[in-house]
Write an enzyme that holds these catalytic residues in place. Structure first.
Site, PDB file in Angstrom:
ATOM      1  N   LYS A  12       0.816  -1.208   0.000  1.00  0.00           N
ATOM      2  CA  LYS A  12       0.000   0.000   0.000  1.00  0.00           C
ATOM      3  C   LYS A  12       0.862   1.276   0.000  1.00  0.00           C
ATOM      4  CE  LYS A  12      -4.062  -2.030   2.345  1.00  0.00           C
ATOM      5  NZ  LYS A  12      -4.979  -1.855   3.506  1.00  0.00           N
ATOM      6  N   TYR A  52     -12.598  -1.891  -3.520  1.00  0.00           N
ATOM      7  CA  TYR A  52     -13.070  -2.020  -2.134  1.00  0.00           C
ATOM      8  C   TYR A  52     -14.593  -1.926  -2.031  1.00  0.00           C
ATOM      9  CZ  TYR A  52      -8.620  -2.038   0.494  1.00  0.00           C
ATOM     10  OH  TYR A  52      -7.425  -2.379   1.080  1.00  0.00           O
ATOM     11  N   ASN A 115      -1.874   0.282   6.927  1.00  0.00           N
ATOM     12  CA  ASN A 115      -1.362  -0.987   7.448  1.00  0.00           C
ATOM     13  C   ASN A 115      -0.502  -1.754   6.440  1.00  0.00           C
ATOM     14  OD1 ASN A 115      -3.374  -1.835   5.773  1.00  0.00           O
ATOM     15  ND2 ASN A 115      -4.661  -2.731   7.358  1.00  0.00           N
ATOM     16  N   HIS A 118      -2.218  -5.326   1.580  1.00  0.00           N
ATOM     17  CA  HIS A 118      -3.522  -5.972   1.379  1.00  0.00           C
ATOM     18  C   HIS A 118      -3.271  -7.415   0.980  1.00  0.00           C
ATOM     19  CE1 HIS A 118      -7.514  -6.912  -0.226  1.00  0.00           C
ATOM     20  NE2 HIS A 118      -6.851  -7.513  -1.205  1.00  0.00           N
ATOM     21  N   GLU A 129      -9.857 -10.593  -7.480  1.00  0.00           N
ATOM     22  CA  GLU A 129      -8.900  -9.493  -7.321  1.00  0.00           C
ATOM     23  C   GLU A 129      -7.747  -9.607  -8.319  1.00  0.00           C
ATOM     24  OE1 GLU A 129      -9.802  -8.711  -2.566  1.00  0.00           O
ATOM     25  OE2 GLU A 129      -7.804  -9.381  -3.159  1.00  0.00           O
TER      26      GLU A 129
HETATM   27  P1  IDP Z   1      -8.058  -6.577   5.764  1.00  0.00           P
HETATM   28  O1  IDP Z   1      -7.227  -5.624   4.930  1.00  0.00           O
HETATM   29  O2  IDP Z   1      -7.286  -7.070   6.955  1.00  0.00           O
HETATM   30  O3  IDP Z   1      -8.699  -7.665   4.957  1.00  0.00           O
HETATM   31  P2  IDP Z   1     -10.672  -5.332   5.854  1.00  0.00           P
HETATM   32  O4  IDP Z   1     -11.638  -5.463   6.969  1.00  0.00           O
HETATM   33  O5  IDP Z   1     -10.965  -6.038   4.573  1.00  0.00           O
HETATM   34  O6  IDP Z   1      -9.224  -5.703   6.409  1.00  0.00           O
HETATM   35  O7  IDP Z   1     -10.548  -3.769   5.569  1.00  0.00           O
HETATM   36  C1  IDP Z   1      -9.924  -3.302   4.385  1.00  0.00           C
HETATM   37  C2  IDP Z   1      -9.003  -2.171   4.749  1.00  0.00           C
HETATM   38  O8  IDP Z   1      -9.792  -1.092   5.250  1.00  0.00           O
HETATM   39  C3  IDP Z   1      -8.013  -2.468   5.882  1.00  0.00           C
HETATM   40  O9  IDP Z   1      -6.842  -3.097   5.445  1.00  0.00           O
HETATM   41  C4  IDP Z   1      -7.735  -1.089   6.411  1.00  0.00           C
HETATM   42  O10 IDP Z   1      -6.788  -0.419   5.576  1.00  0.00           O
HETATM   43  C5  IDP Z   1      -9.077  -0.401   6.273  1.00  0.00           C
HETATM   44  N1  IDP Z   1      -9.847  -0.483   7.516  1.00  0.00           N
HETATM   45  C6  IDP Z   1     -10.458  -1.568   8.039  1.00  0.00           C
HETATM   46  N2  IDP Z   1     -11.086  -1.272   9.197  1.00  0.00           N
HETATM   47  C7  IDP Z   1     -10.886   0.060   9.404  1.00  0.00           C
HETATM   48  C8  IDP Z   1     -11.302   0.965  10.425  1.00  0.00           C
HETATM   49  O11 IDP Z   1     -11.984   0.613  11.391  1.00  0.00           O
HETATM   50  N3  IDP Z   1     -10.886   2.257  10.271  1.00  0.00           N
HETATM   51  C9  IDP Z   1     -10.130   2.686   9.227  1.00  0.00           C
HETATM   52  N4  IDP Z   1      -9.724   1.854   8.234  1.00  0.00           N
HETATM   53  C10 IDP Z   1     -10.085   0.558   8.321  1.00  0.00           C
HETATM   54 MG    MG Z   2     -10.113  -7.534   3.449  1.00  0.00          MG
END
Ligand code: IDP
Ligand code: MG
Length: 136
Positions: A12, A52, A115, A118, A129
């Site tokens: 990312k 997304y 983070n 992905h 994807e």
């Molecule tokens: P993942 O990336 O671990 O699969 P997902 O729940 O699919 O997590 O969420 C996609 C992305 O959305 C996350 O990687 C993160 O960057 C962002 N995200 C998820 N939850 C939150 C939140 O509560 N606040 C802000 N960003 C979030």
């Molecule tokens: Mg996810």
């Protein structure tokens, strides 16, 4: 029994910006993943919104799409036995604060939104994807 899978990985913008892409790629290789395809691209916000879409009702959706399209990303197809779950484990929890020691998000993630990586969450989503980024 062999269960060779492919999964989609994205390094990312927060990680690319800090020049961590080669380091993160070397972690995948060390853990036995093959990088079958790879490209560095900058997404349009509309691309991020499509990618997304499953999160479109979440309060963080707009910020998430702004962020993913804020700078270059490295998109890869990774291959390994059980690649999908193996990559999820190596990435660590969505929130770097909750991620286990040794995971990519623990080492490099800045916050729940920034983070660093992905990874597809199922074999079916991995196919969708991978097509999203690499279908000719
Ligand atoms: P993942 O990336 O671990 O699969 P997902 O729940 O699919 O997590 O969420 C996609 C992305 O959305 C996350 O990687 C993160 O960057 C962002 N995200 C998820 N939850 C939150 C939140 O509560 N606040 C802000 N960003 C979030
Ligand atoms: Mg996810």
């Amino acid at each position: 029994m062999s269960n060779l899978e492919q999964t989609l990985s994205i390094i990312k913008p927060d990680a690319v910006e800090r020049n961590l892409d080669e380091k993160i790629k070397s972690i995948f290789l060390t853990h036995g993943f093959k990088i079958l395809k790879e490209k560095k691209i900058k997404l349009e916000k509309s691309d991020a919104e499509k990618f997304y879409k499953v999160h479109e009702t979440k309060p963080f959706y707009n910020d998430l799409c702004e962020y993913l399209s804020s700078g270059p990303v490295v998109v890869m197809v990774l291959e390994k036995e059980e690649a999908v779950s193996s990559n999820r484990k190596l990435m660590g929890a969505t929130d770097p604060k909750k991620a286990e020691e040794g995971t990519i998000r623990k080492q490099f993630g800045i916050s729940i939104d920034k983070n660093s990586v992905h990874g597809s969450d199922s074999v079916d989503n991995a196919k969708i994807e991978i097509d999203f980024f690499f279908k000719n």
